[in-house]
Design an enzyme around this catalytic site. Structure first.
Site, PDB file in Angstrom:
ATOM      1  N   LYS A 173       0.840  -1.201   0.000  1.00 12.10           N
ATOM      2  CA  LYS A 173       0.000   0.000   0.000  1.00 12.10           C
ATOM      3  C   LYS A 173       0.870   1.244   0.000  1.00 12.10           C
ATOM      4  CE  LYS A 173      -2.057   2.825   3.035  1.00 12.10           C
ATOM      5  NZ  LYS A 173      -2.132   3.993   2.165  1.00 12.10           N
ATOM      6  N   GLY A 226       6.805   5.012   8.082  1.00 12.85           N
ATOM      7  CA  GLY A 226       5.902   6.148   8.212  1.00 12.85           C
ATOM      8  C   GLY A 226       6.095   6.824   9.560  1.00 12.85           C
ATOM      9  N   THR A 230       1.579   6.411  13.781  1.00 14.45           N
ATOM     10  CA  THR A 230       0.985   5.317  13.003  1.00 14.45           C
ATOM     11  C   THR A 230       1.677   4.005  13.349  1.00 14.45           C
ATOM     12  OG1 THR A 230       0.832   6.929  11.216  1.00 14.45           O
ATOM     13  CG2 THR A 230       0.224   4.686  10.666  1.00 14.45           C
ATOM     14  N   GLU A 248       9.812   1.404  10.522  1.00 16.20           N
ATOM     15  CA  GLU A 248      10.793   2.466  10.247  1.00 16.20           C
ATOM     16  C   GLU A 248      10.049   3.775  10.424  1.00 16.20           C
ATOM     17  OE1 GLU A 248      13.886   1.922   9.658  1.00 16.20           O
ATOM     18  OE2 GLU A 248      13.830  -0.223   9.265  1.00 16.20           O
ATOM     19  N   CYS A 282      13.274  11.352   6.324  1.00 19.26           N
ATOM     20  CA  CYS A 282      13.372  10.908   7.726  1.00 19.26           C
ATOM     21  C   CYS A 282      14.793  11.102   8.249  1.00 19.26           C
ATOM     22  CB  CYS A 282      12.948   9.449   7.833  1.00 19.26           C
ATOM     23  SG  CYS A 282      13.869   8.386   6.715  1.00 19.26           S
ATOM     24  N   GLU A 387       9.504  16.132  15.541  1.00 20.47           N
ATOM     25  CA  GLU A 387       9.772  16.057  14.099  1.00 20.47           C
ATOM     26  C   GLU A 387       8.866  17.043  13.356  1.00 20.47           C
ATOM     27  OE1 GLU A 387       8.420  12.614  11.770  1.00 20.47           O
ATOM     28  OE2 GLU A 387      10.425  12.503  10.919  1.00 20.47           O
TER      29      GLU A 387
HETATM   30  P1  NAD Z   1       2.019   8.129   7.969  1.00 12.49           P
HETATM   31  O1  NAD Z   1       2.366   7.315   9.157  1.00 12.49           O
HETATM   32  O2  NAD Z   1       0.917   9.099   8.067  1.00 12.49           O
HETATM   33  O3  NAD Z   1       1.633   7.186   6.733  1.00 12.49           O
HETATM   34  C1  NAD Z   1       2.493   6.173   6.269  1.00 12.49           C
HETATM   35  C2  NAD Z   1       1.665   5.104   5.585  1.00 12.49           C
HETATM   36  O4  NAD Z   1       0.843   4.470   6.568  1.00 12.49           O
HETATM   37  C3  NAD Z   1       0.698   5.646   4.531  1.00 12.49           C
HETATM   38  O5  NAD Z   1       0.623   4.729   3.461  1.00 12.49           O
HETATM   39  C4  NAD Z   1      -0.621   5.712   5.273  1.00 12.49           C
HETATM   40  O6  NAD Z   1      -1.746   5.622   4.441  1.00 12.49           O
HETATM   41  C5  NAD Z   1      -0.511   4.478   6.165  1.00 12.49           C
HETATM   42  N1  NAD Z   1      -1.349   4.512   7.372  1.00 12.49           N
HETATM   43  C6  NAD Z   1      -1.855   5.587   8.014  1.00 12.49           C
HETATM   44  N2  NAD Z   1      -2.596   5.186   9.071  1.00 12.49           N
HETATM   45  C7  NAD Z   1      -2.537   3.834   9.104  1.00 12.49           C
HETATM   46  C8  NAD Z   1      -3.077   2.838   9.970  1.00 12.49           C
HETATM   47  N3  NAD Z   1      -3.835   3.156  11.006  1.00 12.49           N
HETATM   48  N4  NAD Z   1      -2.787   1.549   9.724  1.00 12.49           N
HETATM   49  C9  NAD Z   1      -1.998   1.195   8.690  1.00 12.49           C
HETATM   50  N5  NAD Z   1      -1.482   2.095   7.824  1.00 12.49           N
HETATM   51  C10 NAD Z   1      -1.735   3.398   8.029  1.00 12.49           C
HETATM   52  O7  NAD Z   1       3.374   8.806   7.505  1.00 12.49           O
HETATM   53  P2  NAD Z   1       3.572   9.850   6.337  1.00 12.49           P
HETATM   54  O8  NAD Z   1       3.028  11.160   6.803  1.00 12.49           O
HETATM   55  O9  NAD Z   1       3.092   9.252   5.064  1.00 12.49           O
HETATM   56  O10 NAD Z   1       5.170   9.913   6.254  1.00 12.49           O
HETATM   57  C11 NAD Z   1       5.958  10.761   7.011  1.00 12.49           C
HETATM   58  C12 NAD Z   1       6.601  10.017   8.160  1.00 12.49           C
HETATM   59  O11 NAD Z   1       7.331   8.903   7.678  1.00 12.49           O
HETATM   60  C13 NAD Z   1       7.597  10.863   8.910  1.00 12.49           C
HETATM   61  O12 NAD Z   1       7.405  10.709  10.288  1.00 12.49           O
HETATM   62  C14 NAD Z   1       8.938  10.276   8.493  1.00 12.49           C
HETATM   63  O13 NAD Z   1       9.981  10.471   9.418  1.00 12.49           O
HETATM   64  C15 NAD Z   1       8.604   8.851   8.326  1.00 12.49           C
HETATM   65  N6  NAD Z   1       9.591   8.184   7.485  1.00 12.49           N
HETATM   66  C16 NAD Z   1      10.450   7.288   8.066  1.00 12.49           C
HETATM   67  C17 NAD Z   1      11.436   6.659   7.296  1.00 12.49           C
HETATM   68  C18 NAD Z   1      12.398   5.669   7.889  1.00 12.49           C
HETATM   69  O14 NAD Z   1      13.053   4.963   7.134  1.00 12.49           O
HETATM   70  N7  NAD Z   1      12.524   5.586   9.196  1.00 12.49           N
HETATM   71  C19 NAD Z   1      11.520   6.959   5.936  1.00 12.49           C
HETATM   72  C20 NAD Z   1      10.630   7.886   5.393  1.00 12.49           C
HETATM   73  C21 NAD Z   1       9.662   8.488   6.169  1.00 12.49           C
END
Ligand code: NAD
Length: 490
Positions: A173, A226, A230, A248, A282, A387
């Site tokens: 997804k 993400g 979440t 991650e 990130c 963040e």
């Molecule tokens: P997010 O957590 O809002 O969403 C990430 C994904 O999870 C999306 O596909 C979203 O639709 C899905 N999601 C949302 N709620 C969910 C639920 N309840 N159950 C399952 N899936 C769900 O994150 P974002 O805003 O898309 O991304 C930004 C974040 O990602 C930042 O905090 C960033 O630091 C982090 N990030 C981490 C890394 C890493 O490698 N550690 C890399 C890139 C981004």
């Protein structure tokens, strides 16, 4: 307007609900395509397809799996320009960045794991003269792969490639905000003759599609990238089902600069670690710490260079910084800038949306924020601990090693840290003491796909990359064979 489709059982299909969400171009603020507003019924169809495909795919010789994944890598490269443009429009990032980073890395992810699987091996343990144990590693079944919007194809393929290489099937997804390159990847997978059902891509909102994946009893492996909030929700729903989970999550990474560092190298890299991808990485070094004696000089030069970065239309070749991903992210970043003022910070540059003249007529409705540098904040301020995920960095002076280690470790996060010094023993000492999954010494974002990648504390659980990923997506089973009692003793 392009209508994105799910990729299920090798077919491009409509959502069961027939509902769609607007997909915006962040540089204009306008809808330019439609993304399926999927739900658990679509996930169910994807799981059925993945379950059906698993027996044959998991028994397909590694060399054949590898060949299909290499074809996908080739096709990504052949479509580089089209994919880069799609990523640029979908995310607001400069086309230059999508071309040089996002899409080449997506191809590398497939190529890396397609070849890694040919070399993957497991252990054996000789137990005195009594027995031999060997570890049999088998694919775990259906993997649920969930990724964010900041590096869409790059991060999604970082999960798909090892999951498929090791013989799993998958339900993936992408973020509902950036679905376009995942959609184009579906077409590439069809062209590469990936067998139906091996990879399924379901589009939609996290609370619907993401949650349906994480709670599905037939999906035993979850790899998520993400936000930390979440991640906690996913951990809660996966734990009672005893799923294998890798998370991650977010970061608030320190970029530590000692007075002996070579400023000519520190400056350009620190500009990138602060503002590349509009600070939405990130691994961005959003907290800069500079040794007291070098502080004033560094701030002056850094602010002057940051002010010169060109914020503009992501499609223009000379744009350094494009648009933030969404109105919500724009508002969040602007709120943190106001908070910085309330917390006593000094805005040295930026702090405002980009003006309409600099971004041009086409982009006047887009979500642009000027590169922002803030000083004079306490280390324990919220702006320095939380963040932001935007083009905002703080700079803080430090006295000595002891103090900067405390500063670096003073957040809940622990994803990555950069450290600039010519003093090697000091670099080793700090690398050991800073609580962070990655420590870069005199560099940033220098990635080798073989190394373990992941975070400590609230930045996550588990590691991706190289062997770690191959192990994550396989189940180790110990097989113990006792030697017959009459076997000759060596
Ligand atoms: P997010 O957590 O809002 O969403 C990430 C994904 O999870 C999306 O596909 C979203 O639709 C899905 N999601 C949302 N709620 C969910 C639920 N309840 N159950 C399952 N899936 C769900 O994150 P974002 O805003 O898309 O991304 C930004 C974040 O990602 C930042 O905090 C960033 O630091 C982090 N990030 C981490 C890394 C890493 O490698 N550690 C890399 C890139 C981004």
């Amino acid at each position: 307007m392009t209508k994105i489709a799910h990729y299920i059982n090798g077919e491009m299909v409509e959502p069961v609900s027939h509902r769609y969400l607007d997909n915006l171009d962040p540089a204009t603020g306008e809808a330019y395509s439609l993304v399926p507003d999927g739900d658990e019924r679509d996930v169910e169809r994807a799981v059925e397809a993945a379950e059906k495909a698993f027996p044959a795919w998991s028994r397909t010789p590694a060399a054949q799996r590898s060949a299909v994944l290499l074809r996908i890598a080739d096709l990504i490269e052949a479509n580089l320009e089209r994919l880069a443009r799609a990523e640029c429009v979908d995310t607001g990032k400069p086309l230059r960045l999508a071309r040089s980073l996002d899409i080449p890395r997506a191809a590398s992810n497939f190529r890396f794991f397609a070849t890694a699987i040919l070399h993957f091996h497991s252990e054996s343990h000789a137990t005195d003269h009594r027995a031999i144990n060997y570890t049999l590693r088998r694919p775990r079944g259906i993997a649920g792969l969930i990724s964010p919007w900041n590096l869409p194809l790059y991060l999604l393929t970082w999960k798909i490639a090892p999951a498929l290489a090791t013989g799993n099937t998958a339900v993936a997804k992408p973020s509902e905000i950036t679905p376009m390159t995942a959609f184009l990847l579906s077409e590439i997978c069809r062209e590469a003759s990936l067998p139906p059902g091996v990879l399924n891509i379901v589009h939609g909102q996290g609370a619907n599609v993401g949650a349906a994946i994480t709670r599905h009893p037939k999906i035993g492996t979850i790899s998520f990238t993400g936000g930390t909030k979440t991640g906690a929700e996913i951990a809660r729903s996966a734990a009672p089902l005893f799923k294998k989970v890798a998370l991650e999550l977010g970061g608030k990474n320190p970029n530590i600069i000692f007075a002996d560092a070579r400023l000519e190298e520190v400056l350009p890299t620190s500009l990138r670690s602060s503002f590349d991808n509009q600070g939405q990485i990130c691994l961005s070094g959003s907290r800069i710490f500079v040794e007291e004696s070098a502080y004033e000089g560094f701030v002056e030069r850094f602010v002057s260079e940051a002010s010169r970065l060109k914020v503009g239309d992501p499609l223009e070749p000379d744009t350094d910084q494009g648009a933030l991903i969404s109105r919500a992210q724009f508002d969040k970043v602007m709120q943190y800038i106001s908070l910085a003022r309330e917390e006593g910070g000094t805005i040295r540059c930026g702090g405002v949306p980009a003006d309409a003249v600099s971004v041009g007529e086409r982009c006047k409705g887009g979500f642009f924020v000027q590169p922002t540098v803030i000083t004079d904040l306490k280390v324990e301020s919220r702006v320095n601990r939380e963040e932001i995920f935007g083009p905002v960095v703080t700079i803080t002076p430090f006295k000595d090693e002891e103090e900067v280690v405390a500063y670096a470790n003073g957040t809940d996060y622990g994803l990555a840290a950069s450290l600039w010094t010519e003093n090697l023993p000091r670099a080793h000492r700090l690398a050991e003491r800073i609580a962070s999954g990655t420590i870069w010494i005199n560099c940033w974002m220098l990635r080798d796909l073989r190394v373990p990648f992941g975070g400590m504390k609230s930045s996550g659980v588990g590691r991706e990359g190289g062997e770690e990923a191959l192990r994550f997506f396989t189940e180790p089973k110990n097989v113990c064979i006792q030697f017959p009692p009459d076997a000759p003793k060596g």
